[in-house]
Motif scaffolding. Structure first.
Motif, short mmCIF file in Angstrom:
data_model
loop_
_atom_site.label_atom_id
_atom_site.label_comp_id
_atom_site.label_asym_id
_atom_site.label_seq_id
_atom_site.Cartn_x
_atom_site.Cartn_y
_atom_site.Cartn_z
N GLU A 51 80.55 87.85 6.27
CA GLU A 51 80.42 88.28 4.88
C GLU A 51 81.14 89.60 4.65
N ARG A 67 84.77 88.85 4.52
CA ARG A 67 85.12 88.17 3.26
C ARG A 67 85.18 89.16 2.10
N VAL A 68 84.17 90.03 2.00
CA VAL A 68 84.12 91.00 0.91
C VAL A 68 85.32 91.95 0.98
N ARG A 88 88.57 90.21 -0.03
CA ARG A 88 88.52 89.42 -1.26
C ARG A 88 89.63 89.78 -2.24
N ASP A 89 89.83 91.07 -2.49
CA ASP A 89 90.79 91.47 -3.51
C ASP A 89 92.23 91.53 -2.99
N ASP A 116 81.77 98.40 -1.37
CA ASP A 116 81.99 96.98 -1.66
C ASP A 116 80.99 96.10 -0.92
#
Length: 400
Positions: free
Chosen positions: A326, A329-330, A333-334, A392
């Motif tokens: 996770e 992924r976070v 993400r951007d 984030d």
């Protein structure tokens, strides 16, 4: 925050930090933590083991998200190891408030006590006690170099040593713990990434080698008549380097105590501490076993007795897969970039707590690769990148 904390416990001669558990410098650090928390309107509490907690929201609701690290240091340590994680946690909260982020779960910031073990010889005392990995009886037997016991030191600092012990109820309220830490190595510097995610902590431990010989006059005792424990100790240092190199691990004799410790005296005792770490248990066993066998051979050859005691040990820690994924992924993400995932040979509170709750770690680039030294460093840009990454992550975890 960084400028205010920087002078606390810093030695003028070495430039390193001496923030040892339950000392005046530690008390100053703890006061700094409380000021930062109360200045942000957070609720502050000190648990039964002396760990400090600051809360946004009610932790009794459960499934809380917690960030933080420690503020104590090794002897003449660097500024970043530990404090960067605590400062970054407060800064990440500031960032989330500036964003107007919605947080559906309680958010906590923690300062774990006595993580480095510099005073009493055992690392992660605060988190070990909380997780039930250190019994109160064993903790009460811990003693510093001046003969002061842990209970005496805690009492002198105003904390009740009889209250220490497992804190399962508190830990059960935490759904995830994320510890940001300066990298203790150069993997991120070599890859060119400011921030990375931890995969695992290598198994590691500390072993005490007591070489017992016979004290005698350095000027009148023939070499052939000596039982000098310094000789097998010196040869064991070289054996540790050899065994570690052959196994692709690390092994270090970094601390010794000598008796009677006189310039003109053959020692009667050399007490030496071995720190060894490896990527897996089998390799670690091979290294430590090889060092001990060599040390015993050298001791026998010089007529010296040897006792070896394992003082602490932490098995391999695999961080929670789902939480680690996770985080990656976070953070990607951007940008769509792959966030580096790396292992570490250094122990952390997150590793201790991993047996009790989901934990993860973020690393911030250290361009020197040096740690436990005043040369430890991180650039302001990378520290800011770490804060934004942590913000984030906390936002993603704290939203239902």
């Amino acid at each position: 925050m960084w400028r205010e904390l920087a002078p606390v416990g810093r030695h003028e001669g070495t430039g390193g930090y001496r923030r040892f558990a339950w000392t005046a410098a530690d008390t100053e650090c703890r006061a700094w933590f409380e000021r930062q928390a109360r200045g942000r309107g957070l609720d502050v509490e000190v648990d039964r083991n002396g760990n400090q907690w600051a809360w946004l929201g009610d932790p009794a609701l459960g499934d809380a998200v917690v960030a933080g690290s420690h503020l104590d240091s090794v002897p003449d340590g660097g500024a970043f190891d530990g404090p960067l994680g605590v400062v970054s946690a407060f800064a990440a909260l500031d960032e989330l408030r500036a964003r107007g982020a919605r947080l559906d779960r309680p958010l906590g910031i923690v300062n774990f006590g006595d993580e480095e073990g510099a005073r009493f010889g055992l690392a992660c005392v605060g988190s070990r006690l909380a997780a039930g990995q250190l019994t109160p009886a064993a903790a009460h037997r811990l003693t510093d170099a001046d003969g002061i016991t842990l209970p005496q030191a805690m009492a002198a600092a105003g904390h009740d040593p009889d209250a220490i012990g497992a804190d399962r109820e508190r830990l059960d309220r935490i759904g995830a713990f994320v510890e940001l830490h300066v990298e203790q190595g150069r993997a991120l510097d070599l890859s060119g990434d400011p921030v990375g995610v931890a995969s695992a902590i290598w198994p590691h431990g500390r072993w005490r080698f007591d070489f017992r010989g016979e004290a005698n006059h350095a000027g009148t005792t023939r070499l052939a008549d000596r039982r000098d424990p310094m000789l097998p100790y010196a040869e064991s240092v070289l054996a540790a380097r050899r065994e570690a190199r052959l196994a692709g691990a690390v092994a270090t004799f970094g601390k010794i105590a000598v008796e009677p410790n006189g310039v003109n005296a053959v020692p009667s005792l050399v007490r030496a501490w071995l720190d060894s770490r490896a990527a897996d248990q089998a390799t670690l066993d091979t290294v430590v076993g090889g060092v001990e066998r060599a040390a015993r051979e050298y001791a026998d050859a010089h007529g010296v007795d040897l006792d070896v005691v394992r003082e602490s040990f932490t098995p391999v820690v695999e961080f929670d897969d789902a939480l680690r994924d996770e985080l990656a992924r976070v953070l990607g993400r951007d940008t769509g970039l792959t966030v580096p995932v790396l292992g570490t040979g250094a122990g952390h509170d997150a590793g201790i707590l991993s047996a009790a709750l989901p934990t993860a770690m973020l690393f911030v680039r250290n361009p020197t690769g040096v740690s436990h030294s005043p040369a430890e460093s991180a650039t302001e840009d990378d520290c800011v990148a770490g804060v934004l990454a942590l913000a984030d992550v906390l936002e993603g975890l704290a939203r239902k």
